[in-house]
Motif scaffolding. Structure first.
Motif: not given
Length: 267
Positions: A261-266
């Motif tokens: 569950r990684m934070v999406e790198e936007r």
């Protein structure tokens, strides 16, 4: 003969503001360390017109210090139970213990201001408060608390500009409460209530300090500088040499894979 135009004070530039604020933040850290080391108890009250910049000033004071030492208290409207308590009781539980600086974003002076003007208390209740508050604050000061009271004053024109800005800025709309809108039409009533409050509660042990806040940057610097002068302190870390210890070897332990569950790198 033509009237001489009043000199309009130029707004303080961002670069100059940030340089001076950085210097003052260093001094606030020194003050923080001194208060903790000496077990001082400091209580700072912020009152003023709606839109006068209390929140921004408090943020400027606290953004580089520990929230465990600098505690900000911004109480909501009293509950039904609190309405039946002795007035001022709900504020006392937030007063500083040794090694703490408590900042009230509005305080017991609600009774002399918004409650009186908006009819949330009777004139009799307001007058009783004004009669008692000097003794109440003397009790606080004699218990060892350093009590500092600030009033931020802003012109009607600048207040209107700032409140209108809140309406159109999604980042600030939360600052505009229904009470602000109702209060907006009662400028003179608030001025009269403010003057009565000053006359009754400006004492030698707990004086009021007024700050003009037409320029938000200037008022923040002025108040921080003034606050630092109210609590004599010394730099207790000036003779301490602080160095990082040697780090042990890295890589002996193989870390587990990162969780899925990684934070999406936007960005």
């Amino acid at each position: 003969m033509a009237k001489k135009k009043e000199k309009v004070e130029e707004k303080l530039g961002r670069k100059e503001y940030e340089q001076e604020l950085k210097r003052l933040h260093v001094e606030l850290v020194k003050l923080q360390q001194w208060v903790v080391a000496k077990g001082l108890k400091v209580c700072v009250i912020f009152e003023g017109r709606d839109g006068a910049g209390k929140g921004g000033t408090i943020k400027a004071i606290t953004e580089r210090v520990s929230p465990r030492v600098f505690r900000v208290v911004a109480l909501p409207a009293p509950t039904e139970r609190e309405k039946t308590q002795m007035y001022g009781q709900r504020y006392l539980q937030h007063m500083p213990a040794a090694g703490e600086i408590v900042i009230f974003d509005r305080s017991w002076y609600n009774r002399a201001g918004v409650e009186r003007v908006m009819g949330f208390c009777s004139e009799e209740q307001a007058h009783k408060f004004l009669n008692v508050v000097p003794l109440f604050e003397k009790m606080i000061v004699e218990s060892g608390v350093i009590l500092i009271k600030y009033w931020l004053e802003v012109s009607a024109q600048e207040q209107q500009r700032r409140l209108e800005e809140r309406i159109h800025d999604g980042r600030k709309i939360w600052k505009l409460s229904p009470m602000d809108l109702k209060s907006f039409t009662r400028w003179d009533d608030y001025t009269r209530a403010r003057d009565d409050m000053f006359a009754a509660s400006d004492s030698s042990w707990a004086p009021w300090y007024m700050a003009r806040s037409e320029d938000k940057r200037r008022v923040r610097l002025n108040i921080i500088s003034h606050l630092l002068a109210q609590v004599p302190y010394d730099d207790i870390t000036k003779d301490q040499k602080i160095e990082l210890p040697k780090r042990g070897k890295i890589g002996r332990y193989k870390a587990a894979p990162y969780p899925f569950r990684m934070v999406e790198e936007r960005f």
